[in-house]
Structure formats: C-alpha cells, structure tokens
Design a protein around this motif. Sequence first.
Motif, short mmCIF file in Angstrom:
data_model
loop_
_atom_site.label_atom_id
_atom_site.label_comp_id
_atom_site.label_asym_id
_atom_site.label_seq_id
_atom_site.Cartn_x
_atom_site.Cartn_y
_atom_site.Cartn_z
N PHE A 109 0.85 -1.20 0.00
CA PHE A 109 0.00 0.00 0.00
C PHE A 109 0.88 1.25 0.00
O PHE A 109 0.73 2.15 -0.83
N GLU A 110 1.81 1.29 0.93
CA GLU A 110 2.69 2.45 1.05
C GLU A 110 3.61 2.57 -0.15
O GLU A 110 3.85 3.67 -0.67
N ALA A 111 4.12 1.44 -0.63
CA ALA A 111 5.07 1.46 -1.75
C ALA A 111 4.43 1.94 -3.05
O ALA A 111 5.11 2.54 -3.89
N THR A 112 3.14 1.68 -3.23
CA THR A 112 2.48 2.01 -4.49
C THR A 112 1.57 3.24 -4.41
O THR A 112 1.06 3.70 -5.43
N GLY A 113 1.35 3.75 -3.21
CA GLY A 113 0.49 4.92 -3.07
C GLY A 113 -0.99 4.60 -3.01
O GLY A 113 -1.83 5.51 -3.03
N LEU A 114 -1.34 3.31 -2.93
CA LEU A 114 -2.74 2.93 -2.77
C LEU A 114 -3.13 3.05 -1.29
O LEU A 114 -2.28 2.97 -0.40
N THR A 115 -4.42 3.22 -1.04
CA THR A 115 -4.87 3.56 0.30
C THR A 115 -5.57 2.39 0.98
O THR A 115 -6.58 1.88 0.48
N PRO A 116 -5.05 1.92 2.14
CA PRO A 116 -5.77 0.87 2.88
C PRO A 116 -7.04 1.45 3.50
O PRO A 116 -7.05 2.58 4.00
N GLU A 117 -8.10 0.67 3.45
CA GLU A 117 -9.39 1.11 3.98
C GLU A 117 -9.98 -0.02 4.80
O GLU A 117 -10.02 -1.17 4.36
N TYR A 118 -10.47 0.30 6.00
CA TYR A 118 -11.05 -0.72 6.87
C TYR A 118 -12.54 -0.43 7.01
O TYR A 118 -12.94 0.67 7.39
N LEU A 119 -13.36 -1.42 6.65
CA LEU A 119 -14.81 -1.25 6.62
C LEU A 119 -15.46 -2.18 7.62
O LEU A 119 -15.09 -3.36 7.73
N LEU A 120 -16.44 -1.64 8.34
CA LEU A 120 -17.10 -2.35 9.44
C LEU A 120 -16.03 -2.85 10.40
O LEU A 120 -15.12 -2.11 10.75
N ASP A 121 -16.10 -4.09 10.85
CA ASP A 121 -15.11 -4.59 11.79
C ASP A 121 -14.19 -5.62 11.15
O ASP A 121 -13.58 -6.43 11.84
N PHE A 122 -14.07 -5.58 9.82
CA PHE A 122 -13.24 -6.55 9.11
C PHE A 122 -11.78 -6.12 9.20
O PHE A 122 -11.42 -4.99 8.87
N PRO A 125 -7.43 -5.23 5.10
CA PRO A 125 -7.63 -3.94 4.44
C PRO A 125 -8.20 -4.07 3.03
O PRO A 125 -7.83 -4.97 2.27
N PHE A 126 -9.10 -3.16 2.70
CA PHE A 126 -9.58 -2.98 1.34
C PHE A 126 -8.71 -1.94 0.64
O PHE A 126 -7.92 -1.23 1.28
N VAL A 127 -8.86 -1.85 -0.68
CA VAL A 127 -8.21 -0.78 -1.45
C VAL A 127 -9.25 0.31 -1.66
O VAL A 127 -10.26 0.11 -2.34
N LYS A 128 -9.02 1.47 -1.07
CA LYS A 128 -10.01 2.55 -1.13
C LYS A 128 -10.31 2.95 -2.56
O LYS A 128 -11.45 3.27 -2.90
N GLU A 129 -9.31 2.92 -3.43
CA GLU A 129 -9.49 3.37 -4.82
C GLU A 129 -10.25 2.37 -5.68
O GLU A 129 -10.67 2.69 -6.80
N SER A 130 -10.46 1.15 -5.20
CA SER A 130 -11.20 0.14 -5.97
C SER A 130 -12.70 0.46 -5.91
O SER A 130 -13.22 0.86 -4.87
N ARG A 131 -13.37 0.23 -7.02
CA ARG A 131 -14.80 0.56 -7.11
C ARG A 131 -15.71 -0.65 -6.95
O ARG A 131 -16.93 -0.53 -6.94
N LEU A 132 -15.11 -1.83 -6.83
CA LEU A 132 -15.84 -3.05 -6.51
C LEU A 132 -14.90 -3.91 -5.66
O LEU A 132 -13.83 -4.31 -6.11
N LYS A 133 -15.31 -4.17 -4.42
CA LYS A 133 -14.45 -4.90 -3.50
C LYS A 133 -15.31 -5.69 -2.52
O LYS A 133 -16.46 -5.32 -2.25
N TYR A 134 -14.74 -6.78 -2.03
CA TYR A 134 -15.51 -7.59 -1.09
C TYR A 134 -14.60 -8.30 -0.10
O TYR A 134 -13.44 -8.59 -0.39
N SER A 135 -15.14 -8.50 1.09
CA SER A 135 -14.40 -9.19 2.14
C SER A 135 -14.69 -10.68 2.03
O SER A 135 -15.78 -11.11 1.66
#
Length: 204
Positions: A109-122, A125-135
């Motif tokens: 995440f840090e090396a590529t500039g993508l943003t970790p995102e934590y949703l609900l209590d999972f 990490p998700f990729v914030k910039e992704s427009r379709l993602k699932y746990s």
Amino acid sequence: MHFSKDHINALETRTRAHFINSLSGFKSANLIGTQDRQGNTNLSIVSSVIHLGANPPLMGMIIRPHNVPRHTFENIMQTGLYTINHVNQSIYEQAHQTSARYDKDESEFEATGLTPEYLLDFSAPFVKESRLKYSVKLVEHQHLAINDTEFVIGEIVDVYVDDNAVQTDGFIDLQAIDTVAISGLDCYYTGDKLARLPYAKKKL
C-alpha cells in the motif's frame, strides 16, 4: 503456427511463461488485501480469482508455489481473512507494481500509493481506490501436488460497489466502473460490452 509439447518445453523460461499464461485469454485483475496478526499489511495482484458458486457465495484463487515467501498466502492462513478488490483504469499501474518482491515489513500500500481502507469490523484492508471490493473468509485450502500451487477458497462476507454498477436484475456492469482485465503476465485491457444475451434454450 504449431507449437508441440517439445517446442513449448524448449522455450526460454520467461518466454514459455508469457506464452502459456496468454492461452487462457482475458483474466480478472484483482488486488488481494491481507494483514498479519502484527498489523503488517500486504497487497498483491492476482489474476486467478474464479467464481465457484453463488449459494453459498464462494470464490477461489490459485497462489503460486510457496518455495519463496508468499506473504498473501501466509497472512490468509494465519488470520483466515482477506479482501478482493477489482483493479480499474485509474490504478492498474500501481496494482501491477504490487507484483514486485517486497519484504514482509514493507507494505505494498505504502510502496504504491494505494490507500488501505477498513470497513465495518473486518480486519483485512480494502483498497479505497477500488470501485468493486468484497471481504472474504477462508473456508477451505488445498495444496495441488501437481505443481505445488495453493488453491484457496473463501466465502464472501460483504460487497461494496459503486451505485451505478448494479442493475435491477443483480448484474454488475463492470464497464461502468472501469474494471480492467489481464492477458498473460503484464498486459492490461479495458472491456467494451458487446451485448447481454437472453437465457439460452434449445431451439425448436
């Protein structure tokens, strides 16, 4: 052109990898997000995610041989949790960079500039910039002795997708969210929809 088994086996290693990896056609481009118990995050691009069933909702993926450190696989085995994030046109170059070999304590995440995102209590990490993602929660794992790969099967927990992508019958329009595909190891494509066809029945 005709390529016999002997011809294929005689190809230079990288040439053979490109050739065989192209045979299966367009593949999905996904970023797999994981985190170990110490909080180290990992992100890796995977083109082998496949649908296994809708009830229960299952996804499978192949992870390459574990003869070198595979942080994604290690984290999934440790925690049982991971995320699958579609790659879109805005992030495909960053997504490809995650295939580089980073150390365990280096976050892609840090090396590529993508943003970790934590949703609900999972915890993965998700990729914030992704427009379709699932746990996903790990439900089964099989070692494939034929080539030492790992087949990982997970059950979908939660899905997050842009509002404009889901149609009334449940179909997700991937073109609407700029999802890209991979051919071979390093070639990325956009997809243009030809048509949705009706359910096929035997013609009388």
